[in-house]
Motif scaffolding. Structure first.
Motif, PDB file in Angstrom:
ATOM      1  N   GLU A   1       0.834  -1.216   0.000  1.00 25.61           N
ATOM      2  CA  GLU A   1       0.000   0.000   0.000  1.00 25.61           C
ATOM      3  C   GLU A   1       0.870   1.269   0.000  1.00 25.61           C
ATOM      4  O   GLU A   1       0.759   2.090  -0.909  1.00 25.61           O
ATOM      5  CB  GLU A   1      -0.977  -0.024   1.186  1.00 25.61           C
TER       6      GLU A   1
ATOM      7  N   GLU B   1      -4.661   4.336  -0.884  1.00 21.77           N
ATOM      8  CA  GLU B   1      -3.606   3.358  -0.572  1.00 21.77           C
ATOM      9  C   GLU B   1      -3.062   3.646   0.829  1.00 21.77           C
ATOM     10  O   GLU B   1      -2.737   2.721   1.584  1.00 21.77           O
ATOM     11  CB  GLU B   1      -2.480   3.387  -1.605  1.00 21.77           C
TER      12      GLU B   1
ATOM     13  N   HIS C   1      -5.386   2.044   3.100  1.00 20.33           N
ATOM     14  CA  HIS C   1      -5.206   0.590   3.123  1.00 20.33           C
ATOM     15  C   HIS C   1      -4.067   0.205   4.065  1.00 20.33           C
ATOM     16  O   HIS C   1      -4.103  -0.843   4.701  1.00 20.33           O
ATOM     17  CB  HIS C   1      -4.944   0.055   1.711  1.00 20.33           C
TER      18      HIS C   1
ATOM     19  N   GLU D   1     -10.830  -0.344  -4.177  1.00 18.14           N
ATOM     20  CA  GLU D   1      -9.976  -0.845  -5.267  1.00 18.14           C
ATOM     21  C   GLU D   1     -10.650  -0.685  -6.627  1.00 18.14           C
ATOM     22  O   GLU D   1      -9.978  -0.439  -7.638  1.00 18.14           O
ATOM     23  CB  GLU D   1      -9.650  -2.323  -5.004  1.00 18.14           C
TER      24      GLU D   1
HETATM   25 FE   LIG Z   1      -4.556  -0.841  -1.877  1.00 25.09          FE
END
Ligand SMILES: [Fe+2]
Ligand SMILES: [Fe+2]
Length: 474
Positions: free
Chosen positions: A121, A151, A154, A241
């Motif tokens: 990430e 990201e 994440h 995503e």
């Molecule tokens: Fe990701």
């Protein structure tokens, strides 16, 4: 499952009821923000960016759009709603209640799985950090930043799991996730594809089309996990995503569109002429596709893997859409095909399905990539241009698994070293190709304007008009 934004760390996990965990994460938070300042998008500190933020984890209506300084983005911890009475749906624990705590015997394996996912990430944010300086439009710049902040979130998702379930080891892993750097010789990111450069926007769109799609399949397999907190975390990550893959697929589609328009207008297929017109010729796009496809294919690991078998047998990582598959969910006695080089031929063999789970997940991903390529191909088809994009053979340009020691052409021929050396520049981007693509990258930052090599999108983000000011530079 509404999200509590009044707290320092937005969350829907009732974080304030667990003071120890809350303190640990509040301790990690400044480190994360330092990492973002140092490794997040270059020169972006003062920008107001039109971003979406999660307001609920329900499938409908979770996004809220507004101008945000990325540093102030409300990164937090969001899990999909718990499924009451959820069971373990595969492997040797099939039918037992899903675990709410980490089973002792799988502790180190689960930690490794979470760390490996978590490491990708921040890696992609690092890979993409200079791209804002060469954005083809404000629309694209905003999309890049949206991908980057998500990201970052994440990473939060994985660090939450480490802190909540792995004690001191988990906290140390959380620190290490902020310390590794993409492409760093001494302390690189864990997986090779995440140490490659993303030097230009063509690479970025290919990455989000192909490599974020690997993310989708890995997350989908982990969303099946018998470890319920991991499953719920991954299920929410999957909703984010989808946008990353949209950015990639539509980005490449717009490049193809622009090139096809130029080919028709100037009645030429000549790559040199097209480059003279400042667009990216279709064979060069094919080479970038070959590169990103093969490098990402390696992320699934070896075709035959005892690790993959034990992840499955132990209920840690399932198959794509496990619960929709009609079989014993233990894979006793079943087989799965894979390919191997024998002499100078590629032959199909069969292995115990349990040991071929990496290959199976790769195949699910291949089918999904192929569907996207088919959608791209409608653009030249509509324009009356004969060129079609194709995916290279699975063995092409592989560094991991059974093809590692071999040179395979895109159409699946086993090549000698000499033939590979002579021909690979027809199949992979050369220094010259990369230099040409780089030469096109100049910043276009006026509302409604687009770089010459890419068509405008058919519609704006959140239905905004074409000349919407997606980023304010202040
Ligand atoms: Fe990701
Ligand atoms: Fe992503």
């Amino acid at each position: 499952m509404s999200i509590n934004y009044s707290e320092k760390i937005p969350n829907n996990v009732d974080l304030s009821s667990n003071k120890t965990l809350q303190r640990a994460l509040e301790h990690w938070q400044p480190g994360f923000l330092n990492w973002w300042s140092e490794m997040g998008p270059d020169e972006s500190t003062n920008y107001d960016v039109y971003l979406r933020t999660a307001i609920s984890v329900e499938p409908k209506g979770w996004a809220h759009f507004d101008y945000v300084k990325m540093h102030d983005y409300r990164w937090g911890i969001f899990l999909a709603p718990a499924e009451p009475g959820r069971k373990i749906n595969f492997g040797e624990h099939l039918g037992q209640p899903a675990w709410q705590e980490v089973p002792g015997e799988y502790r180190s394996t689960l930690r490794r799985i979470i760390v490996t996912q978590g490491d990708t990430e921040p890696a992609s944010v690092e890979q993409q950090r200079h791209l804002g300086l060469t954005c083809p439009s404000l629309y694209d710049l905003r999309n890049l930043f949206q991908v980057n902040v998500e990201e970052g979130r994440h990473l939060w998702a994985m660090v939450y799991l480490l802190h909540a379930h792995f004690g001191r080891d988990g906290r140390e892993e959380g620190e290490a996730l902020l310390a590794r750097r993409s492409g760093d010789a001494d302390n690189p990111r864990i997986l090779t594809a995440f140490n490659e450069k993303t030097p230009d926007w063509l690479s970025f769109f290919m990455f989000t089309f192909i490599t974020d799609r690997d993310g989708k399949y890995q997350l989908a397999a982990l969303a099946e996990s018998g470890f319920d907190p991991l499953s719920r975390t991954c299920r929410f990550m999957l909703t984010e995503e989808a946008h990353h893959m949209f950015v990639g697929e539509s980005g490449i589609a717009r490049i193809i569109q622009r090139t096809c328009d130029a080919m028709k207008e100037h009645k030429t297929e000549d790559a040199a002429k097209l480059r003279g017109l400042g667009v990216i010729d279709l064979p060069t796009l094919q080479k970038y596709l070959n590169f990103h496809y093969s490098v990402t294919s390696d992320l699934y690991g070896s075709e035959i893997s005892s690790n993959a078998a034990s992840f499955y047998a132990n209920g840690l990582k399932g198959r794509f859409e496990e619960t929709k598959l009609a079989d014993d969910h233990k894979l006793h006695g079943s087989e799965y095909p894979y390919m191997e080089v024998v002499g100078n031929q590629i032959v199909v063999k069969h292995a115990a399905a349990l040991t071929a789970l990496n290959e199976r997940l790769r195949d699910d991903w291949v089918a999904d990539v192929q569907a996207g390529v088919n959608r791209w191909n409608r653009i030249p088809e509509k324009a009356g241009i004969a060129f079609r994009f194709t995916l290279p053979h699975k063995g092409f340009h592989r560094k991991i698994g059974l093809f590692n020691e071999h040179h395979i052409s895109p159409d699946g021929m086993v090549l000698s070293e000499a033939d590979w050396t002579r021909q690979h520049t027809d199949w992979l981007p050369t220094e010259e190709d990369r230099a040409y693509v780089c030469s096109l990258m100049g910043r276009v930052a006026e509302p409604g304007k687009f770089a010459n090599w890419i068509a405008p999108p058919p519609r704006g983000i959140n239905n905004q008009p074409a000349d919407f000011e997606y980023v304010r530079f202040n």
